[in-house]
Write an enzyme that holds these catalytic residues in place. Structure first.
Site, short mmCIF file in Angstrom:
data_model
loop_
_atom_site.label_atom_id
_atom_site.label_comp_id
_atom_site.label_asym_id
_atom_site.label_seq_id
_atom_site.Cartn_x
_atom_site.Cartn_y
_atom_site.Cartn_z
N HIS A 40 -5.81 -29.67 -11.26
CA HIS A 40 -7.05 -28.91 -11.73
C HIS A 40 -6.52 -27.48 -12.07
CE1 HIS A 40 -9.86 -31.28 -9.11
NE2 HIS A 40 -10.04 -31.80 -10.29
N CYS B 136 -7.34 -36.50 -33.07
CA CYS B 136 -8.03 -36.05 -31.98
C CYS B 136 -7.27 -35.92 -30.56
CB CYS B 136 -9.51 -36.56 -31.81
SG CYS B 136 -9.31 -38.28 -31.38
#
Length: 838
Positions: free
Chosen positions: A459, A766
């Site tokens: 995270h 992308c």
């Protein structure tokens, strides 16, 4: 003695004797009994008795209950193979011949030393001598506190174990087909299903067991792809809940099967570090790109002083309940604000609700601990489980558990975390970083992060990338000798940290940073005006988005549009698909967040590592090559039609572009175009652009055919790389080899651009390569004209584009295509950047 109640001599998890990893105990050679996997540090008497023997190593004790001729003898053996510890960590508190009462302490031991020094900490409690006995009303697999009823011993009934509950439950053997094994997302789904069913479900794997109501307990099993596990269910509709658990263990599909973990107790493998690019550099793993120069500033998490002894069970339990509620309210309020932190806060909320964490804390309180010490003890036990799981992704979540526990501790004590006072521009060094620490440092001018542990999918890595702050993780022991104040260069693009750099190297790095900063400032001042190379070639810089908050951040950063809106955020983590109205509202919010700019909305991309249980994707032998992306949508035309209707319902639909994921053939594009045109005609809406994602070698090789049915093509470099190289991008063991700058990947991107050019169709990228400052010039040289990057990377990417010429980029691309491998391409790109003053 005909009937004797034993109470738990240890706090911990009750296990059947068969779960003990030693055949002498597991096969009942020493007698019947149970076992406890401890979380406490003291062995207590399970009943009134006399100490019969005490091993010289202090790890085992026998108790005589009743007269030798008519009673029984109990053996309690702390850990397995602990005799080899030769008494280290064990402190006997009684002597042979002592009379003890139930609950009296017998042996104190260092649980950490046992875990590290023995083959297992599990502690058998066995009837080794006496008349034949039956064990009645045994505690089933669950957490137990010292003094709670463990089992009744009844003499003369044939030497068996009798279940207390007449519902003996149902058992079923299952095989884990999850290619990455049982990780956080499927574990959370299993927990939700089990809690909703009202059944008690336990998973057994070898000598380990876990309650299926606890995500951390499930993760700690370390179940790899191909593992066999036994699921036991009691109460409720056992067949239905086992069906659900089996489906979640077998039907979720991911990128590719990971190699089975051979020993769950081994430490999780660290990601492979990058090769050292220069003398004196410490190699790590890239977590967030960028370059920084600064002085070392160590950041160490300070745990507040914890009161060890409690003030009574009732008082401490009340404090725990209040602390948990306070943190829950704070997490909910912070998550409601949106932004990239909301995803992390949601994960922390799930940890807070984990019944295993609460049960461990309750047991510690019953054992005399204060509420604050109990929650930390419980968290540390869960952390140890995850770090020993053998799975790097799972081990990365241990820091989240500590973060949550520290929040609860501060809530209980009425304190606040110490203010983080890191000088602006410093390179923060840490053994591990907690998400709350990183969030607290956001906006303080930190130069970068260098972390001894951690991983690229943790995270904190995700948050650092979103903040635009460079980070290198997995630097290991080498950084621990670096003192505060040491000059450092953190080159995250090359995944290295350079302590005490030479003066000329420092000057060079500072000049590069200054040049980048000036170029980014110019790019920011230009707002969302189109980017262009130095010789006037237009290169659009878009942003990849997943929420309305992302759209707002992208607009502020000067993104010219959205090159990828991930719509799966609407479809995952729920039991039913979103309806047209809910989808339309979310799409409208994103489009409104980027006023006047195009938004490319990717159709639902499930399968792979993004399962949607309600779509009932069947188990597949090779899920990476199975039903995923557009294949799912075409197999479920109702889901495809609903999503297309929702997009067409956006007021500014003329700014919307629709992108089809995981295309492998022109027929898939043709079928999607037919569905879109049918709905447009029905709703009376004009043309809407439709594009294809190039993520498979087949799509790249037939780009000219696909372009005949498309208005644009967009390369998803992450998936394309893993398919071209036949390497699972989720497998930590392959981390060093999965590089989109491999010439094979670049050649397919060139093929895509050439094929699209025959139809006059533009090509964008992308995937992760677009944000890589070493890769972007090569992509432009290959023919890519749009780069879509995370919002925080927009200014840097626009600045990079402005410093290029097309001729130079094409020259670099030609050299890259002829290189022998990704390391050679990166060396070329790094030299190009240095010569260009970037």
């Amino acid at each position: 003695m005909t009937d004797l109640q034993l109470v738990a001599p240890l706090a911990g998890w009750v296990l059947p004797l068969a779960a003990v990893p030693d055949p002498v105990f597991a096969e009942g050679m020493m007698g019947p009994g149970l076992a406890i996997d401890p979380i406490g540090d003291t062995l207590h008497a399970p009943c009134d008795a006399t100490v019969a023997t005490l091993h010289a190593a202090g790890h085992a004790v026998t108790l005589q209950v009743g007269a030798p001729a008519a009673g029984v003898t109990l053996l309690m053996h702390v850990g397995i193979d602990t005799v080899a510890m030769a008494g280290r960590g064990f402190t006997p508190l009684v002597a042979v011949g002592d009379r003890v009462r139930a609950g009296d302490p017998l042996i104190r031991f260092d649980l950490d030393a046992v875990v590290q020094g023995a083959s297992a900490a599990v502690t058998p409690v066995i009837v080794v001598e006496g008349a034949e006995v039956t064990l009645v009303d045994p505690a089933h697999d669950r957490l137990i506190a010292v003094g709670e009823p463990l089992v009744r011993i009844v003499a003369g009934q044939g030497g068996t174990i009798a279940a207390a509950n007449t519902d003996e439950g149902v058992s079923r053997e299952m095989t884990v087909h999850l290619p990455h094994g049982l990780h956080a997302r499927p574990a959370a789904r299993i927990v939700a299903a089990v809690r909703a069913s009202g059944a008690e479900v336990t998973l057994l794997s070898g000598e380990r067991s876990a309650s299926a109501a606890s995500p951390v307990a499930l993760l700690s099993l370390g179940l790899a792809h191909g593992s066999t596990v036994t699921a036991q269910a009691r109460g409720g509709d056992t067949a239905a809940v086992l069906d659900t658990v089996e489906a979640l263990l077998t039907a979720e599909v991911e990128a590719a099967p990971a190699a089975p973990t051979t020993a769950a107790v081994q430490p999780a493998p660290a990601p492979a570090p990058a090769s050292v690019a220069e003398p004196g550099a410490i190699a790590g793993v890239l977590a967030a790109p960028g370059l920084a120069v600064g002085l070392a500033a160590w950041l160490r998490a300070a745990v507040p002083d914890l009161p060890t002894g409690g003030e009574g069970v009732a008082a401490e339990q009340a404090r725990l309940v209040e602390g948990l509620a306070t943190v829950a309210t704070a997490l909910d309020a912070a998550a409601a604000k949106g932004g990239q932190m909301s995803h992390v806060l949601g994960a922390h909320r799930a940890i807070l609700d984990d019944p295993d964490l609460r049960a461990r804390a309750d047991a510690a309180i019953l054992n005399g601990m204060s509420a604050a010490a109990a929650i930390m003890t419980a968290a540390e036990a869960q952390e140890a489980q995850l770090r020993a799981s053998g799975n790097a992704r799972i081990a990365e979540r241990a820091d989240d558990i500590r973060d949550v526990a520290l929040r609860v501790v501060h809530a209980i004590l009425g304190t606040a975390p110490a203010a983080l006072t890191v000088p602006a521009g410093a390179i923060v060094l840490a053994d591990d970083l907690l998400p709350s620490q990183l969030a607290a440092l956001a906006g303080t001018g930190i130069g970068g992060f260098a972390v001894a542990g951690g991983g690229p999918t943790s995270h904190v890595a995700i948050l650092a990338a979103g903040m635009g702050v460079p980070m290198v993780v997995a630097l290991r022991e080498a950084i621990r000798v670096i003192a505060d104040g040491t000059p450092l260069i953190l080159d995250a693009d090359a995944a290295i940290l350079i302590p005490d750099p030479a003066a000329d190297r420092l000057v060079q790095a500072k000049a590069t940073i200054a040049a980048r900063a000036a170029a980014e400032a110019t790019a920011r001042a230009a707002g969302d005006r189109p980017a262009a190379t130095a010789d006037g070639v237009a290169i659009h810089v878009y942003a990849n988005l997943g929420s309305v908050a992302d759209a707002q951040a992208a607009a502020a950063a000067g993104a010219e549009g959205c090159g990828l809106l991930r719509t799966e955020f609407l479809f995952l983590d729920r039991t039913t698909p979103p309806d047209v109205a809910e989808q339309a509202e979310q799409y409208r919010g994103v489009v409104d967040g980027l006023p006047g700019r195009p938004v490319v909305i990717r159709l639902l991309d499930v399968g792979g590592d993004k399962p949607a249980p309600y779509l009932e994707i069947p188990a597949e032998e090779n899920p990476a090559l199975g039903l995923r992306g557009i294949r799912v949508a075409l197999a479920r035309p109702d889901v495809l039609d609903d999503q297309l209707r929702a997009i067409l319902a956006v007021p500014d639909v003329e700014r919307c572009r629709i992108m089809v994921p995981m295309v492998a053939s022109a027929d898939e594009m043709s079928a999607t175009r037919t569905a879109l045109d049918r709905l447009r005609d029905e709703l009376g809406i004009g043309p809407v652009q439709l594009g294809a994602m190039i993520e498979t070698p087949a799509a790249a090789a037939t780009a000219d055919l696909i372009a005949a049915h498309a208005d644009f093509l967009s390369v998803g470099s992450n998936d394309l790389t893993q398919y071209v190289l036949a390497m699972d991008r989720g497998n930590p063991a392959l981390a060093a080899g999965i590089d989109g700058l491999h010439p094979a990947v670049l050649r397919l991107i060139r093929m895509t651009c050439e094929g699209a050019a025959t139809r006059g169709v533009p090509v964008s990228v992308c995937g992760g390569l677009a944000a890589d400052p070493l890769a972007a010039p090569i992509l432009i040289g290959l023919g890519v004209r749009t780069l879509s990057v995370p919002p925080a990377r927009v200014p840097a990417t626009k600045a990079l584009v402005a410093g290029l010429t097309l001729a130079a980029a094409q020259g670099l691309a030609s050299e890259a295509l002829a290189a022998s491998g990704a390391p050679q391409v990166r060396a070329l790109a790094r030299r190009f950047a240095e010569e260009s003053g970037r």
